[in-house]
Design a protein around this motif. Structure first.
Motif, PDB file in Angstrom:
ATOM      1  N   GLN A  72      -6.663  17.034  16.888  1.00 40.19           N
ATOM      2  CA  GLN A  72      -5.618  16.975  15.873  1.00 40.19           C
ATOM      3  C   GLN A  72      -4.991  18.353  15.650  1.00 40.19           C
ATOM      4  O   GLN A  72      -3.774  18.494  15.536  1.00 40.19           O
ATOM      5  CB  GLN A  72      -6.157  16.441  14.538  1.00 40.19           C
ATOM      6  N   ALA A  73      -5.829  19.375  15.562  1.00 41.63           N
ATOM      7  CA  ALA A  73      -5.323  20.736  15.354  1.00 41.63           C
ATOM      8  C   ALA A  73      -4.451  21.173  16.533  1.00 41.63           C
ATOM      9  O   ALA A  73      -3.392  21.777  16.336  1.00 41.63           O
ATOM     10  CB  ALA A  73      -6.477  21.707  15.147  1.00 41.63           C
ATOM     11  N   ASP A  74      -4.872  20.869  17.747  1.00 39.70           N
ATOM     12  CA  ASP A  74      -4.090  21.224  18.933  1.00 39.70           C
ATOM     13  C   ASP A  74      -2.735  20.513  18.933  1.00 39.70           C
ATOM     14  O   ASP A  74      -1.708  21.115  19.248  1.00 39.70           O
ATOM     15  CB  ASP A  74      -4.848  20.890  20.212  1.00 39.70           C
ATOM     16  N   ALA A  75      -2.731  19.236  18.570  1.00 37.34           N
ATOM     17  CA  ALA A  75      -1.470  18.486  18.507  1.00 37.34           C
ATOM     18  C   ALA A  75      -0.540  19.078  17.450  1.00 37.34           C
ATOM     19  O   ALA A  75       0.668  19.216  17.681  1.00 37.34           O
ATOM     20  CB  ALA A  75      -1.741  17.012  18.210  1.00 37.34           C
ATOM     21  N   PHE A  76      -1.093  19.458  16.311  1.00 35.95           N
ATOM     22  CA  PHE A  76      -0.296  20.073  15.247  1.00 35.95           C
ATOM     23  C   PHE A  76       0.293  21.408  15.725  1.00 35.95           C
ATOM     24  O   PHE A  76       1.486  21.677  15.540  1.00 35.95           O
ATOM     25  CB  PHE A  76      -1.152  20.280  13.997  1.00 35.95           C
ATOM     26  N   VAL A  77      -0.512  22.232  16.354  1.00 38.87           N
ATOM     27  CA  VAL A  77      -0.042  23.529  16.839  1.00 38.87           C
ATOM     28  C   VAL A  77       1.089  23.342  17.855  1.00 38.87           C
ATOM     29  O   VAL A  77       2.091  24.072  17.832  1.00 38.87           O
ATOM     30  CB  VAL A  77      -1.201  24.357  17.433  1.00 38.87           C
ATOM     31  N   ARG A  78       0.969  22.354  18.733  1.00 36.56           N
ATOM     32  CA  ARG A  78       2.042  22.092  19.705  1.00 36.56           C
ATOM     33  C   ARG A  78       3.338  21.710  18.990  1.00 36.56           C
ATOM     34  O   ARG A  78       4.415  22.164  19.366  1.00 36.56           O
ATOM     35  CB  ARG A  78       1.630  20.984  20.680  1.00 36.56           C
ATOM     36  N   LEU A  79       3.241  20.884  17.946  1.00 39.28           N
ATOM     37  CA  LEU A  79       4.437  20.486  17.200  1.00 39.28           C
ATOM     38  C   LEU A  79       5.095  21.686  16.529  1.00 39.28           C
ATOM     39  O   LEU A  79       6.317  21.819  16.538  1.00 39.28           O
ATOM     40  CB  LEU A  79       4.094  19.426  16.150  1.00 39.28           C
ATOM     41  N   VAL A  80       4.296  22.564  15.958  1.00 40.74           N
ATOM     42  CA  VAL A  80       4.839  23.760  15.312  1.00 40.74           C
ATOM     43  C   VAL A  80       5.483  24.672  16.346  1.00 40.74           C
ATOM     44  O   VAL A  80       6.603  25.156  16.161  1.00 40.74           O
ATOM     45  CB  VAL A  80       3.743  24.513  14.521  1.00 40.74           C
ATOM     46  N   ARG A  81       4.803  24.885  17.439  1.00 37.01           N
ATOM     47  CA  ARG A  81       5.327  25.753  18.504  1.00 37.01           C
ATOM     48  C   ARG A  81       6.638  25.216  19.059  1.00 37.01           C
ATOM     49  O   ARG A  81       7.533  25.981  19.435  1.00 37.01           O
ATOM     50  CB  ARG A  81       4.288  25.869  19.620  1.00 37.01           C
ATOM     51  N   ASP A  82       6.791  23.894  19.098  1.00 38.49           N
ATOM     52  CA  ASP A  82       7.972  23.280  19.703  1.00 38.49           C
ATOM     53  C   ASP A  82       9.127  23.070  18.732  1.00 38.49           C
ATOM     54  O   ASP A  82      10.135  22.453  19.105  1.00 38.49           O
ATOM     55  CB  ASP A  82       7.592  21.937  20.336  1.00 38.49           C
ATOM     56  N   LEU A  83       9.011  23.570  17.502  1.00 37.61           N
ATOM     57  CA  LEU A  83      10.143  23.467  16.583  1.00 37.61           C
ATOM     58  C   LEU A  83      11.354  24.152  17.201  1.00 37.61           C
ATOM     59  O   LEU A  83      11.215  25.106  17.964  1.00 37.61           O
ATOM     60  CB  LEU A  83       9.805  24.100  15.236  1.00 37.61           C
ATOM     61  N   ASP A  84      12.547  23.674  16.870  1.00 41.35           N
ATOM     62  CA  ASP A  84      13.788  24.201  17.451  1.00 41.35           C
ATOM     63  C   ASP A  84      13.902  25.705  17.288  1.00 41.35           C
ATOM     64  O   ASP A  84      13.631  26.251  16.220  1.00 41.35           O
ATOM     65  CB  ASP A  84      15.001  23.548  16.785  1.00 41.35           C
ATOM     66  N   GLY A  85      14.321  26.345  18.356  1.00 46.39           N
ATOM     67  CA  GLY A  85      14.541  27.787  18.317  1.00 46.39           C
ATOM     68  C   GLY A  85      13.266  28.538  18.015  1.00 46.39           C
ATOM     69  O   GLY A  85      12.200  28.239  18.536  1.00 46.39           O
ATOM     70  N   GLU A  86      13.387  29.502  17.160  1.00 48.87           N
ATOM     71  CA  GLU A  86      12.260  30.338  16.772  1.00 48.87           C
ATOM     72  C   GLU A  86      11.816  30.036  15.342  1.00 48.87           C
ATOM     73  O   GLU A  86      11.314  30.921  14.645  1.00 48.87           O
ATOM     74  CB  GLU A  86      12.647  31.815  16.901  1.00 48.87           C
ATOM     75  N   ALA A  87      12.011  28.807  14.887  1.00 48.57           N
ATOM     76  CA  ALA A  87      11.721  28.458  13.496  1.00 48.57           C
ATOM     77  C   ALA A  87      10.308  28.863  13.089  1.00 48.57           C
ATOM     78  O   ALA A  87      10.099  29.421  12.010  1.00 48.57           O
ATOM     79  CB  ALA A  87      11.943  26.975  13.257  1.00 48.57           C
ATOM     80  N   HIS A  88       9.338  28.610  13.953  1.00 46.93           N
ATOM     81  CA  HIS A  88       7.946  28.909  13.589  1.00 46.93           C
ATOM     82  C   HIS A  88       7.711  30.400  13.325  1.00 46.93           C
ATOM     83  O   HIS A  88       6.809  30.760  12.585  1.00 46.93           O
ATOM     84  CB  HIS A  88       6.973  28.372  14.642  1.00 46.93           C
ATOM     85  N   THR A  89       8.528  31.264  13.889  1.00 46.97           N
ATOM     86  CA  THR A  89       8.366  32.699  13.672  1.00 46.97           C
ATOM     87  C   THR A  89       8.852  33.135  12.292  1.00 46.97           C
ATOM     88  O   THR A  89       8.582  34.256  11.875  1.00 46.97           O
ATOM     89  CB  THR A  89       9.087  33.529  14.753  1.00 46.97           C
ATOM     90  N   ARG A  90       9.567  32.262  11.592  1.00 46.76           N
ATOM     91  CA  ARG A  90      10.092  32.577  10.272  1.00 46.76           C
ATOM     92  C   ARG A  90       9.146  32.134   9.151  1.00 46.76           C
ATOM     93  O   ARG A  90       9.456  32.307   7.980  1.00 46.76           O
ATOM     94  CB  ARG A  90      11.457  31.949  10.116  1.00 46.76           C
ATOM     95  N   LEU A  91       8.030  31.561   9.518  1.00 46.64           N
ATOM     96  CA  LEU A  91       7.048  31.116   8.527  1.00 46.64           C
ATOM     97  C   LEU A  91       6.148  32.267   8.122  1.00 46.64           C
ATOM     98  O   LEU A  91       5.758  33.087   8.961  1.00 46.64           O
ATOM     99  CB  LEU A  91       6.180  29.989   9.101  1.00 46.64           C
ATOM    100  N   ARG A  92       5.775  32.302   6.865  1.00 47.65           N
ATOM    101  CA  ARG A  92       4.796  33.288   6.412  1.00 47.65           C
ATOM    102  C   ARG A  92       3.383  32.798   6.700  1.00 47.65           C
ATOM    103  O   ARG A  92       2.472  33.573   6.922  1.00 47.65           O
ATOM    104  CB  ARG A  92       4.967  33.521   4.905  1.00 47.65           C
ATOM    105  N   GLY A  93       3.217  31.469   6.671  1.00 50.72           N
ATOM    106  CA  GLY A  93       1.902  30.912   6.918  1.00 50.72           C
ATOM    107  C   GLY A  93       1.897  29.409   6.720  1.00 50.72           C
ATOM    108  O   GLY A  93       2.943  28.752   6.786  1.00 50.72           O
ATOM    109  N   PHE A  94       0.719  28.882   6.442  1.00 48.58           N
ATOM    110  CA  PHE A  94       0.512  27.448   6.294  1.00 48.58           C
ATOM    111  C   PHE A  94      -0.115  27.161   4.943  1.00 48.58           C
ATOM    112  O   PHE A  94      -0.910  27.950   4.437  1.00 48.58           O
ATOM    113  CB  PHE A  94      -0.390  26.909   7.413  1.00 48.58           C
ATOM    114  N   ALA A  95       0.238  26.027   4.382  1.00 44.91           N
ATOM    115  CA  ALA A  95      -0.363  25.574   3.119  1.00 44.91           C
ATOM    116  C   ALA A  95      -1.296  24.416   3.443  1.00 44.91           C
ATOM    117  O   ALA A  95      -0.929  23.500   4.181  1.00 44.91           O
ATOM    118  CB  ALA A  95       0.730  25.115   2.150  1.00 44.91           C
ATOM    119  N   THR A  96      -2.509  24.480   2.928  1.00 48.84           N
ATOM    120  CA  THR A  96      -3.480  23.397   3.124  1.00 48.84           C
ATOM    121  C   THR A  96      -4.132  23.077   1.784  1.00 48.84           C
ATOM    122  O   THR A  96      -4.036  23.842   0.834  1.00 48.84           O
ATOM    123  CB  THR A  96      -4.581  23.787   4.132  1.00 48.84           C
ATOM    124  N   ASN A  97      -4.780  21.927   1.732  1.00 49.80           N
ATOM    125  CA  ASN A  97      -5.533  21.598   0.525  1.00 49.80           C
ATOM    126  C   ASN A  97      -6.916  21.141   0.898  1.00 49.80           C
ATOM    127  O   ASN A  97      -7.243  20.972   2.022  1.00 49.80           O
ATOM    128  CB  ASN A  97      -4.808  20.550  -0.318  1.00 49.80           C
TER     129      ASN A  97
END
Length: 174
Positions: free
Chosen positions: A149-174
């Motif tokens: 599940q974590a690997d699938a999530f990371v692939r989805l984040v990495r594949d966001l359009d352009g460089e969107a993932h580089t503009r994130l400060r981090g991740f929110a979890t609960n």
């Protein structure tokens, strides 16, 4: 804003504001109680038609971008002195990572809505409200805490359009 006015009159810094951006078309595709108000395509009763022929979710994404994200970003831009944390689209990419076998999540329209919508939100917020710290929701350890599940999530984040993932400060979890 009220926070800016109070901070200016007292000479202090405005308090941190935390907000959640949460309104993707076909939102929360795996749940039934928390579906959003925007759809890729609507049925007569205004519920989402998940078997839409429009695999790009063009109408739903247009509404999301211009009626929701742009207005959200403009509101943040008007208050540049206020420190802001934005949690972006709870449950979205975790749902895609773990529920692609569910037709409501795995259909191309929902996948397009989530990928293009989140990319647009990140890119728009980082451009119009650069003072805001952007965090993408990453579910919780019981949901994405296992390698597949974590690997699938990371692939989805990495594949966001352009460089969107580089503009994130981090991740929110609960």
């Amino acid at each position: 804003s009220d926070a800016e006015s109070k901070a200016s009159s007292s000479g202090g810094e405005p308090p941190l504001v935390a907000v959640i951006l949460y309104n993707l078309p076909n939102r929360d595709c795996h749940a039934f109680a928390s579906n959003g108000e925007l759809c890729c395509e609507y049925l007569a009763d205004r519920s989402c038609h998940y078997e839409t022929a429009d695999s790009s979710c063009s109408a739903g994404l247009h509404e999301y971008r211009h009626q929701y994200v742009d207005r959200f970003a403009d509101a943040l831009a008007r208050h540049r002195r206020v420190p802001v944390v934005v949690v972006i689209e709870p449950d979205s990419l975790p749902n895609m990572a773990t529920n692609l076998d569910n037709p409501r999540c795995g259909n191309l329209a929902t996948q397009s809505a989530y990928s293009a919508g989140i990319s647009y939100a990140i890119n728009t917020l980082s451009a119009r409200a650069p003072h805001a710290s952007l965090y993408l929701d990453a579910g919780h350890g019981g949901w994405l805490g296992w390698a597949p599940q974590a690997d699938a999530f990371v692939r989805l984040v990495r594949d966001l359009d352009g460089e969107a993932h580089t503009r994130l400060r981090g991740f929110a979890t609960n």
